[in-house]
Each structure stands twice: as C-alpha cells, then as structure tokens.
Design an enzyme around this catalytic site. Structure first.
Site, PDB file in Angstrom:
ATOM      1  N   PHE A  41       0.858  -1.184   0.000  1.00  0.00           N
ATOM      2  CA  PHE A  41       0.000   0.000   0.000  1.00  0.00           C
ATOM      3  C   PHE A  41       0.902   1.245   0.000  1.00  0.00           C
ATOM      4  O   PHE A  41       1.229   1.768   1.060  1.00  0.00           O
ATOM      5  CB  PHE A  41      -0.921  -0.016   1.212  1.00  0.00           C
ATOM      6  CG  PHE A  41      -1.548  -1.369   1.491  1.00  0.00           C
ATOM      7  CD1 PHE A  41      -2.097  -2.130   0.469  1.00  0.00           C
ATOM      8  CD2 PHE A  41      -1.589  -1.875   2.768  1.00  0.00           C
ATOM      9  CE1 PHE A  41      -2.674  -3.367   0.723  1.00  0.00           C
ATOM     10  CE2 PHE A  41      -2.175  -3.106   3.044  1.00  0.00           C
ATOM     11  CZ  PHE A  41      -2.712  -3.851   2.019  1.00  0.00           C
ATOM     12  N   ASP A  43       2.474   4.543   0.313  1.00  0.00           N
ATOM     13  CA  ASP A  43       2.142   5.866   0.807  1.00  0.00           C
ATOM     14  C   ASP A  43       3.419   6.627   1.129  1.00  0.00           C
ATOM     15  O   ASP A  43       4.178   6.927   0.241  1.00  0.00           O
ATOM     16  CB  ASP A  43       1.187   5.776   1.993  1.00  0.00           C
ATOM     17  CG  ASP A  43       1.667   4.834   3.085  1.00  0.00           C
ATOM     18  OD1 ASP A  43       2.870   4.539   3.143  1.00  0.00           O
ATOM     19  OD2 ASP A  43       0.840   4.408   3.902  1.00  0.00           O
ATOM     20  N   ASP A 110       3.827  -5.462   3.913  1.00  0.00           N
ATOM     21  CA  ASP A 110       3.444  -4.060   4.055  1.00  0.00           C
ATOM     22  C   ASP A 110       3.135  -3.749   5.519  1.00  0.00           C
ATOM     23  O   ASP A 110       3.633  -2.771   6.075  1.00  0.00           O
ATOM     24  CB  ASP A 110       2.234  -3.753   3.177  1.00  0.00           C
ATOM     25  CG  ASP A 110       1.803  -2.307   3.269  1.00  0.00           C
ATOM     26  OD1 ASP A 110       1.113  -1.957   4.252  1.00  0.00           O
ATOM     27  OD2 ASP A 110       2.151  -1.521   2.367  1.00  0.00           O
TER      28      ASP A 110
END
Length: 135
Positions: A41, A43, A110
């Site tokens: 994910f 970011d 993650d």
C-alpha cells in the site's frame, strides 16, 4: 499520468481489502480470493523506511527535497516514481523471502514494514511530503 499513461495505485481500496481479510482471519466475510494480487500500500512510511534501510535510494535532487521537507507534487513523476519503486521493492522482498523458504504475502510485508517504520520513527529521516487524498 506518468509519461503519458494513467497510473493507479488504489492504495485505499487495497487497504480496505487487506483489513477485511485480516479482521475476519480469511473466513466468512473475510474469505477473499486473490489476496496474492494485492500490492503493498504505497504511501509515505514504507518508502521512508526502505530508504533508511538502503533498500531504496533517490536521486540527489529528490533526496534533498525530502530531507528539506519540500512538497512533492501529487501525480508528479517524482511522486509516482516513489510509489512505483516502493511497490517493486516490496515485491522483490517477497520474492527473495520466498526463495529462502519464508512465505509472506506482500500485504503482510506491508503491515510489517509499516509497523517497523512506526517503531523507529525517531531514528529515520523524513518522509516525502505530498498533499493528496490518496494516502
């Protein structure tokens, strides 16, 4: 748009799927197929940690912007590059672990990387700054 092509990371959608799967331990409502299709994910925390661990590096100009906390424009080549490199780095980590007989999904990596980054937050350099609703 990256070099003329539309690019989607769908971070929030993937987090939702990962959270539902995790909350229900893969059973009932969490019995989801194709969990292996999720990417990490991407970011800000994971590239920050990967850079700290020297798994990922930036060109000098981008590294200076991050160090000086200069905003990286959302959708810019730099921002998309950071996110894409993060996805690739975590995918490679998963492959390397698998080659050594250590099975972990990319979304599990993650979670582990995020938690590690949070745990050593005061020890690692700044993360990139991007003002966007996609993080």
């Amino acid at each position: 748009v990256f070099r003329g092509k539309q690019v989607f990371f769908l971070k929030r959608a993937q987090i939702f799927v990962g959270d539902v799967y995790g909350a229900f331990e893969g059973k009932g409502l969490g019995s989801l197929k194709d969990m292996d299709k999720l990417t990490c994910f991407p970011d800000y925390r994971i590239p920050q940690l990967l850079h700290h661990l020297k798994i990922m590096c930036y060109c000098k100009s981008l590294e200076k912007k991050i160090r000086d906390k200069v905003e990286i424009v959302a959708g810019s080549e730099e921002e998309i590059g950071i996110r894409a490199a993060t996805v690739l780095a975590v995918e490679w980590m998963q492959c390397i672990l698998s080659n050594y007989g250590k099975e972990a999904s990319v979304y599990q990596l993650d979670w582990m990387l995020w938690e590690r980054g949070e745990a050593i937050l005061t020890e690692i350099g700044p993360h990139h700054r991007t003002n966007t609703v996609y993080y």
